[in-house]
Motif scaffolding. Sequence first.
Motif, PDB file in Angstrom:
ATOM      1  N   GLY A  63     -12.500  -4.383   2.853  1.00 25.00           N
ATOM      2  CA  GLY A  63     -13.585  -4.748   1.953  1.00 25.00           C
ATOM      3  C   GLY A  63     -13.094  -5.689   0.875  1.00 25.00           C
ATOM      4  O   GLY A  63     -11.996  -6.233   0.960  1.00 25.00           O
ATOM      5  N   THR A  64     -13.898  -5.845  -0.134  1.00 21.13           N
ATOM      6  CA  THR A  64     -13.581  -6.760  -1.227  1.00 21.13           C
ATOM      7  C   THR A  64     -12.295  -6.388  -1.940  1.00 21.13           C
ATOM      8  O   THR A  64     -11.496  -7.253  -2.290  1.00 21.13           O
ATOM      9  N   PHE A  65     -12.067  -5.090  -2.156  1.00 22.23           N
ATOM     10  CA  PHE A  65     -10.945  -4.640  -2.963  1.00 22.23           C
ATOM     11  C   PHE A  65      -9.688  -4.319  -2.168  1.00 22.23           C
ATOM     12  O   PHE A  65      -8.630  -4.137  -2.750  1.00 22.23           O
ATOM     13  N   GLY A  66      -9.787  -4.203  -0.857  1.00 26.64           N
ATOM     14  CA  GLY A  66      -8.604  -3.879  -0.074  1.00 26.64           C
ATOM     15  C   GLY A  66      -8.938  -3.371   1.306  1.00 26.64           C
ATOM     16  O   GLY A  66     -10.040  -3.566   1.814  1.00 26.64           O
ATOM     17  N   LYS A  67      -7.951  -2.702   1.923  1.00 31.19           N
ATOM     18  CA  LYS A  67      -8.082  -2.163   3.269  1.00 31.19           C
ATOM     19  C   LYS A  67      -7.975  -0.641   3.223  1.00 31.19           C
ATOM     20  O   LYS A  67      -7.379  -0.077   2.311  1.00 31.19           O
ATOM     21  N   VAL A  68      -8.534   0.005   4.247  1.00 28.57           N
ATOM     22  CA  VAL A  68      -8.384   1.453   4.419  1.00 28.57           C
ATOM     23  C   VAL A  68      -7.674   1.683   5.746  1.00 28.57           C
ATOM     24  O   VAL A  68      -8.040   1.097   6.771  1.00 28.57           O
ATOM     25  N   ALA A  69      -6.649   2.516   5.697  1.00 29.26           N
ATOM     26  CA  ALA A  69      -5.855   2.805   6.888  1.00 29.26           C
ATOM     27  C   ALA A  69      -5.871   4.294   7.179  1.00 29.26           C
ATOM     28  O   ALA A  69      -5.846   5.122   6.268  1.00 29.26           O
ATOM     29  N   LYS A  70      -5.918   4.634   8.457  1.00 27.74           N
ATOM     30  CA  LYS A  70      -5.731   6.018   8.891  1.00 27.74           C
ATOM     31  C   LYS A  70      -4.226   6.230   8.977  1.00 27.74           C
ATOM     32  O   LYS A  70      -3.518   5.478   9.657  1.00 27.74           O
ATOM     33  N   CYS A  71      -3.734   7.240   8.258  1.00 24.48           N
ATOM     34  CA  CYS A  71      -2.300   7.475   8.168  1.00 24.48           C
ATOM     35  C   CYS A  71      -1.969   8.936   8.417  1.00 24.48           C
ATOM     36  O   CYS A  71      -2.840   9.800   8.359  1.00 24.48           O
ATOM     37  N   THR A  72      -0.699   9.190   8.662  1.00 22.91           N
ATOM     38  CA  THR A  72      -0.193  10.547   8.791  1.00 22.91           C
ATOM     39  C   THR A  72       0.836  10.768   7.698  1.00 22.91           C
ATOM     40  O   THR A  72       1.752   9.959   7.526  1.00 22.91           O
ATOM     41  N   ASN A  73       0.656  11.859   6.933  1.00 30.77           N
ATOM     42  CA  ASN A  73       1.636  12.239   5.929  1.00 30.77           C
ATOM     43  C   ASN A  73       2.861  12.750   6.682  1.00 30.77           C
ATOM     44  O   ASN A  73       2.778  13.705   7.449  1.00 30.77           O
ATOM     45  N   LEU A  74       4.000  12.098   6.501  1.00 35.18           N
ATOM     46  CA  LEU A  74       5.195  12.434   7.264  1.00 35.18           C
ATOM     47  C   LEU A  74       5.793  13.787   6.878  1.00 35.18           C
ATOM     48  O   LEU A  74       6.534  14.376   7.661  1.00 35.18           O
ATOM     49  N   SER A  75       5.447  14.303   5.711  1.00 34.30           N
ATOM     50  CA  SER A  75       5.953  15.619   5.290  1.00 34.30           C
ATOM     51  C   SER A  75       5.133  16.762   5.861  1.00 34.30           C
ATOM     52  O   SER A  75       5.672  17.800   6.223  1.00 34.30           O
ATOM     53  N   THR A  76       3.800  16.565   5.926  1.00 36.23           N
ATOM     54  CA  THR A  76       2.909  17.658   6.326  1.00 36.23           C
ATOM     55  C   THR A  76       2.237  17.437   7.674  1.00 36.23           C
ATOM     56  O   THR A  76       1.584  18.328   8.187  1.00 36.23           O
ATOM     57  N   ASN A  77       2.358  16.236   8.213  1.00 41.36           N
ATOM     58  CA  ASN A  77       1.698  15.848   9.461  1.00 41.36           C
ATOM     59  C   ASN A  77       0.170  15.813   9.322  1.00 41.36           C
ATOM     60  O   ASN A  77      -0.549  15.796  10.312  1.00 41.36           O
ATOM     61  N   GLU A  78      -0.333  15.811   8.089  1.00 40.37           N
ATOM     62  CA  GLU A  78      -1.771  15.768   7.813  1.00 40.37           C
ATOM     63  C   GLU A  78      -2.289  14.343   7.990  1.00 40.37           C
ATOM     64  O   GLU A  78      -1.654  13.376   7.568  1.00 40.37           O
ATOM     65  N   GLU A  79      -3.455  14.219   8.638  1.00 39.67           N
ATOM     66  CA  GLU A  79      -4.103  12.916   8.761  1.00 39.67           C
ATOM     67  C   GLU A  79      -4.866  12.618   7.489  1.00 39.67           C
ATOM     68  O   GLU A  79      -5.592  13.474   6.977  1.00 39.67           O
ATOM     69  N   VAL A  80      -4.677  11.419   6.946  1.00 42.61           N
ATOM     70  CA  VAL A  80      -5.325  11.017   5.702  1.00 42.61           C
ATOM     71  C   VAL A  80      -5.806   9.578   5.830  1.00 42.61           C
ATOM     72  O   VAL A  80      -5.400   8.850   6.734  1.00 42.61           O
ATOM     73  N   ALA A  81      -6.689   9.191   4.940  1.00 41.33           N
ATOM     74  CA  ALA A  81      -7.096   7.794   4.819  1.00 41.33           C
ATOM     75  C   ALA A  81      -6.511   7.268   3.519  1.00 41.33           C
ATOM     76  O   ALA A  81      -6.612   7.915   2.477  1.00 41.33           O
ATOM     77  N   ILE A  82      -5.881   6.119   3.588  1.00 38.08           N
ATOM     78  CA  ILE A  82      -5.276   5.512   2.404  1.00 38.08           C
ATOM     79  C   ILE A  82      -5.950   4.178   2.137  1.00 38.08           C
ATOM     80  O   ILE A  82      -6.100   3.353   3.042  1.00 38.08           O
ATOM     81  N   ASN A 119       4.962   5.980  -1.365  1.00 46.39           N
ATOM     82  CA  ASN A 119       4.543   5.849  -2.759  1.00 46.39           C
ATOM     83  C   ASN A 119       5.490   6.589  -3.697  1.00 46.39           C
ATOM     84  O   ASN A 119       5.091   7.014  -4.755  1.00 46.39           O
ATOM     85  N   SER A 120       6.741   6.739  -3.315  1.00 46.44           N
ATOM     86  CA  SER A 120       7.794   7.408  -4.078  1.00 46.44           C
ATOM     87  C   SER A 120       7.672   8.926  -4.048  1.00 46.44           C
ATOM     88  O   SER A 120       8.650   9.617  -4.216  1.00 46.44           O
ATOM     89  N   LEU A 121       6.474   9.449  -3.853  1.00 42.93           N
ATOM     90  CA  LEU A 121       6.289  10.893  -3.789  1.00 42.93           C
ATOM     91  C   LEU A 121       6.109  11.360  -2.353  1.00 42.93           C
ATOM     92  O   LEU A 121       6.567  12.419  -1.973  1.00 42.93           O
ATOM     93  N   ARG A 122       5.417  10.553  -1.562  1.00 47.90           N
ATOM     94  CA  ARG A 122       5.118  10.912  -0.181  1.00 47.90           C
ATOM     95  C   ARG A 122       5.269   9.680   0.708  1.00 47.90           C
ATOM     96  O   ARG A 122       5.042   8.568   0.266  1.00 47.90           O
ATOM     97  N   ALA A 123       5.610   9.918   1.946  1.00 45.61           N
ATOM     98  CA  ALA A 123       5.715   8.836   2.919  1.00 45.61           C
ATOM     99  C   ALA A 123       4.638   9.026   3.979  1.00 45.61           C
ATOM    100  O   ALA A 123       4.347  10.155   4.386  1.00 45.61           O
ATOM    101  N   TYR A 124       4.032   7.934   4.401  1.00 44.30           N
ATOM    102  CA  TYR A 124       2.945   7.957   5.374  1.00 44.30           C
ATOM    103  C   TYR A 124       3.232   6.987   6.506  1.00 44.30           C
ATOM    104  O   TYR A 124       3.814   5.934   6.286  1.00 44.30           O
ATOM    105  N   PHE A 125       2.794   7.348   7.694  1.00 47.53           N
ATOM    106  CA  PHE A 125       2.852   6.453   8.837  1.00 47.53           C
ATOM    107  C   PHE A 125       1.449   5.896   9.061  1.00 47.53           C
ATOM    108  O   PHE A 125       0.491   6.668   9.167  1.00 47.53           O
ATOM    109  N   VAL A 126       1.322   4.582   9.110  1.00 47.36           N
ATOM    110  CA  VAL A 126       0.021   3.944   9.313  1.00 47.36           C
ATOM    111  C   VAL A 126      -0.300   3.964  10.805  1.00 47.36           C
ATOM    112  O   VAL A 126       0.396   3.344  11.608  1.00 47.36           O
TER     113      VAL A 126
END
Length: 83
Positions: free
Chosen positions: A19-38, A5-12
């Motif tokens: 759902g109706t508006f989109g998808k949710v993915a479990k990702c890893t922030n490549l800078s911090t190794n933190e698990e996040v949902a996008i 997203n230009s500020l951070r990179a994530y691995f899906v």
Amino acid sequence: MSVDNSLRAYFVERFLGEGTFGKVAKCTNLSTNEEVAIKIIKNGFNKTAEDEIKALTEISRLDAHKYMWLFHPSVVAPCDFGK
């Protein structure tokens, strides 16, 4: 697959749901190794996504002890957003 997203990179890692508006993915922030949902918004729902971000931002400003329902395993706190 990766998301940048230009500020951070994530691995899906995997997709959690759709759902109706989109998808949710479990990702890893490549800078911090933190698990996040996008949440990946489908085309055509940008205004709806902006409204959701505003609502979540406002909720995060509320007194948390008054809103205990927010502390649920299926509810995650927003930590970042991008376009």
